[in-house]
Design a protein around this motif. Structure first.
Motif, PDB file in Angstrom:
ATOM      1  N   TRP A   1     -35.944  60.489  29.793  1.00 53.57           N
ATOM      2  CA  TRP A   1     -37.079  60.608  28.882  1.00 53.57           C
ATOM      3  C   TRP A   1     -37.964  59.377  28.956  1.00 53.57           C
ATOM      4  O   TRP A   1     -37.468  58.237  28.981  1.00 53.57           O
ATOM      5  CB  TRP A   1     -36.598  60.779  27.441  1.00 53.57           C
ATOM      6  CG  TRP A   1     -37.771  60.889  26.485  1.00 53.57           C
ATOM      7  CD1 TRP A   1     -38.515  61.990  26.230  1.00 53.57           C
ATOM      8  CD2 TRP A   1     -38.325  59.825  25.697  1.00 53.57           C
ATOM      9  NE1 TRP A   1     -39.515  61.689  25.336  1.00 53.57           N
ATOM     10  CE2 TRP A   1     -39.422  60.368  24.990  1.00 53.57           C
ATOM     11  CE3 TRP A   1     -38.006  58.471  25.539  1.00 53.57           C
ATOM     12  CZ2 TRP A   1     -40.199  59.605  24.115  1.00 53.57           C
ATOM     13  CZ3 TRP A   1     -38.778  57.709  24.673  1.00 53.57           C
ATOM     14  CH2 TRP A   1     -39.861  58.273  23.968  1.00 53.57           C
ATOM     15  N   THR A   2     -39.261  59.607  29.008  1.00 49.96           N
ATOM     16  CA  THR A   2     -40.257  58.545  29.010  1.00 49.96           C
ATOM     17  C   THR A   2     -41.391  58.931  28.076  1.00 49.96           C
ATOM     18  O   THR A   2     -41.557  60.112  27.725  1.00 49.96           O
ATOM     19  CB  THR A   2     -40.820  58.312  30.423  1.00 49.96           C
ATOM     20  OG1 THR A   2     -41.258  59.570  30.965  1.00 49.96           O
ATOM     21  CG2 THR A   2     -39.771  57.726  31.350  1.00 49.96           C
ATOM     22  N   ARG A   3     -42.190  57.937  27.679  1.00 49.70           N
ATOM     23  CA  ARG A   3     -43.327  58.236  26.805  1.00 49.70           C
ATOM     24  C   ARG A   3     -44.352  59.115  27.511  1.00 49.70           C
ATOM     25  O   ARG A   3     -44.933  60.016  26.918  1.00 49.70           O
ATOM     26  CB  ARG A   3     -43.996  56.941  26.335  1.00 49.70           C
ATOM     27  CG  ARG A   3     -43.146  56.101  25.397  1.00 49.70           C
ATOM     28  CD  ARG A   3     -43.961  54.938  24.864  1.00 49.70           C
ATOM     29  NE  ARG A   3     -44.499  54.116  25.950  1.00 49.70           N
ATOM     30  CZ  ARG A   3     -45.506  53.262  25.813  1.00 49.70           C
ATOM     31  NH1 ARG A   3     -46.105  53.143  24.639  1.00 49.70           N
ATOM     32  NH2 ARG A   3     -45.922  52.539  26.843  1.00 49.70           N
ATOM     33  N   ARG A   4     -44.598  58.797  28.778  1.00 50.51           N
ATOM     34  CA  ARG A   4     -45.543  59.560  29.589  1.00 50.51           C
ATOM     35  C   ARG A   4     -44.822  60.083  30.828  1.00 50.51           C
ATOM     36  O   ARG A   4     -43.764  59.553  31.196  1.00 50.51           O
ATOM     37  CB  ARG A   4     -46.720  58.671  30.001  1.00 50.51           C
ATOM     38  CG  ARG A   4     -47.594  58.239  28.826  1.00 50.51           C
ATOM     39  CD  ARG A   4     -48.720  57.343  29.285  1.00 50.51           C
ATOM     40  NE  ARG A   4     -48.232  56.043  29.709  1.00 50.51           N
ATOM     41  CZ  ARG A   4     -48.021  55.015  28.881  1.00 50.51           C
ATOM     42  NH1 ARG A   4     -48.260  55.147  27.593  1.00 50.51           N
ATOM     43  NH2 ARG A   4     -47.575  53.862  29.337  1.00 50.51           N
ATOM     44  N   PRO A   5     -45.352  61.106  31.490  1.00 48.72           N
ATOM     45  CA  PRO A   5     -44.663  61.668  32.659  1.00 48.72           C
ATOM     46  C   PRO A   5     -44.377  60.595  33.712  1.00 48.72           C
ATOM     47  O   PRO A   5     -45.209  59.728  33.981  1.00 48.72           O
ATOM     48  CB  PRO A   5     -45.668  62.706  33.199  1.00 48.72           C
ATOM     49  CG  PRO A   5     -46.492  63.081  32.017  1.00 48.72           C
ATOM     50  CD  PRO A   5     -46.607  61.845  31.181  1.00 48.72           C
ATOM     51  N   LYS A   6     -43.180  60.674  34.291  1.00 42.69           N
ATOM     52  CA  LYS A   6     -42.797  59.747  35.348  1.00 42.69           C
ATOM     53  C   LYS A   6     -41.877  60.465  36.322  1.00 42.69           C
ATOM     54  O   LYS A   6     -40.872  61.066  35.920  1.00 42.69           O
ATOM     55  CB  LYS A   6     -42.080  58.522  34.770  1.00 42.69           C
ATOM     56  CG  LYS A   6     -41.673  57.510  35.835  1.00 42.69           C
ATOM     57  CD  LYS A   6     -41.131  56.234  35.235  1.00 42.69           C
ATOM     58  CE  LYS A   6     -40.814  55.217  36.314  1.00 42.69           C
ATOM     59  NZ  LYS A   6     -40.324  53.933  35.762  1.00 42.69           N
ATOM     60  N   ALA A   7     -42.216  60.392  37.591  1.00 39.82           N
ATOM     61  CA  ALA A   7     -41.429  61.084  38.612  1.00 39.82           C
ATOM     62  C   ALA A   7     -40.370  60.152  39.181  1.00 39.82           C
ATOM     63  O   ALA A   7     -40.690  59.073  39.681  1.00 39.82           O
ATOM     64  CB  ALA A   7     -42.343  61.575  39.727  1.00 39.82           C
ATOM     65  N   VAL A   8     -39.107  60.560  39.074  1.00 40.85           N
ATOM     66  CA  VAL A   8     -37.983  59.859  39.685  1.00 40.85           C
ATOM     67  C   VAL A   8     -37.193  60.904  40.468  1.00 40.85           C
ATOM     68  O   VAL A   8     -36.778  61.927  39.904  1.00 40.85           O
ATOM     69  CB  VAL A   8     -37.079  59.183  38.631  1.00 40.85           C
ATOM     70  CG1 VAL A   8     -35.841  58.583  39.281  1.00 40.85           C
ATOM     71  CG2 VAL A   8     -37.854  58.108  37.871  1.00 40.85           C
ATOM     72  N   GLU A   9     -36.984  60.642  41.739  1.00 44.03           N
ATOM     73  CA  GLU A   9     -36.355  61.629  42.611  1.00 44.03           C
ATOM     74  C   GLU A   9     -35.018  62.108  42.057  1.00 44.03           C
ATOM     75  O   GLU A   9     -34.146  61.306  41.719  1.00 44.03           O
ATOM     76  CB  GLU A   9     -36.148  61.034  44.006  1.00 44.03           C
ATOM     77  CG  GLU A   9     -35.558  62.026  45.000  1.00 44.03           C
ATOM     78  CD  GLU A   9     -35.350  61.424  46.375  1.00 44.03           C
ATOM     79  OE1 GLU A   9     -34.815  62.126  47.255  1.00 44.03           O
ATOM     80  OE2 GLU A   9     -35.715  60.243  46.570  1.00 44.03           O
TER      81      GLU A   9
END
Length: 310
Positions: free
Chosen positions: A163-171
């Motif tokens: 979970w993050t405040r804003r979208p974040k892509a982690v493989e």
């Protein structure tokens, strides 16, 4: 011009030696023996240092936190206005935190508390084997620490959400974000891991409403800051049977008072803010690099964003 060190007395010499190993020309002073305040150009500090003290140094160019977190430096009165603050993003800190998270995820996943209880009672009973692919891990925070921990967990077969405040892509990690994503992830997290920076927005984020969304029999792991968890709510979830256990490395306050319920709680595993400890020899090159950048007017690395709080 000199560098001021301020941390626990037993760690001060190790920091001095590590910095001098990188740059033998440095003038290192150890608080409270700061000498002439006008001679201090950088302060490398940890939690015990009073930020008001740093206002005495008129030529201060840089403040460096000895850890990855900086919430302790941002409390009122905060750093002197206009002085940049850098934090450590250090390979050893990241590695240690990943180890601690993996240790505790596996502790709960492989039913270690249950087997230890059986050992105490001299009970020989095999428990049903857990299935790694069915144990869902939710990580609050996908910064340096959270991303590394997620990779370790994925590597042995756990499905991982972040979970993050804003979208974040982690493989390989399902990302949920914003308030709705927070609730959705909690509802699917058999083990919830907190690795967030502590900011006004994240303080008390692990509260009764969030814990109540977790599947019954779930676990909480907090390696971030004590202020993320509402202690009374976590204790109620453990005592009421909704949660099966918690692993905690950070508390509010620290050291934890001797009469606090966590000390003797049968479902709580504690460590004394020791999950990830800065090793001066590993961190010193980064500190010296930032000092040189500050002297030369070049951009600093790992600069704290005051608006974000980390």
């Amino acid at each position: 011009m000199a560098v001021l060190l301020s941390t626990k007395a037993q760690a001060m010499k190790a920091w001095r030696d590590a910095l001098l190993a990188v740059d033998p020309t440095l003038d290192i002073r150890m608080f409270p023996d700061a000498g002439d305040p006008a001679g201090i150009e950088a302060a490398v500090v940890w939690t015990a240092h009073d930020m008001a003290e740093l206002r005495r140094y008129p030529k201060l160019k840089l403040i460096v936190s000895m850890g990855a977190g900086v919430d302790h430096l941002l409390r009122p009165p905060g750093p002197p206005p206009g002085i940049p603050v850098a934090r450590l993003v250090d390979r050893m800190l990241t590695t240690q935190m990943g180890e601690w998270v993996l240790l505790n995820v596996l502790r709960f996943h492989r039913q270690d508390p249950d087997y230890r209880a059986q050992q105490r009672d001299r009970v020989w009973r095999e428990l049903p084997a857990p299935v790694t692919a069915e144990r869902r891990i939710g990580i609050l925070g996908l910064g340096e620490l959270g991303t590394h921990a997620a990779g370790l967990l994925r590597g042995i077969g756990f499905p991982v959400m972040g979970w993050t405040r804003r979208p974040k892509a982690v493989e390989g990690v399902e990302n949920l974000h914003g308030p709705d994503g927070l609730r959705a992830m909690a509802a699917r997290s058999d083990i919830l891991v907190c690795l967030l920076p502590l900011t006004p927005e994240t303080r008390g984020i692990v509260d009764a409403s969030l814990l109540g969304l977790m599947p019954r029999g779930g676990f909480v792991i907090n390696g971030a800051r004590g202020g993320h968890v509402v202690d009374a709510d976590l204790l109620a979830a453990l005592d009421g049977g909704h949660l099966a256990g918690a692993a905690l490395d950070v508390f509010q306050p620290e050291p934890l008072p001797a009469d606090h319920p966590y000390w003797s709680h049968p479902k709580v595993v504690m460590t004394p803010h020791a999950a990830s400890i800065t090793i001066p020899a590993s961190a010193a090159p980064q500190v010296v690099d930032n000092l040189r950048r500050a002297r030369e007017g070049r951009p600093l690395v790992n600069l704290v964003d005051f608006s974000a709080g980390y």
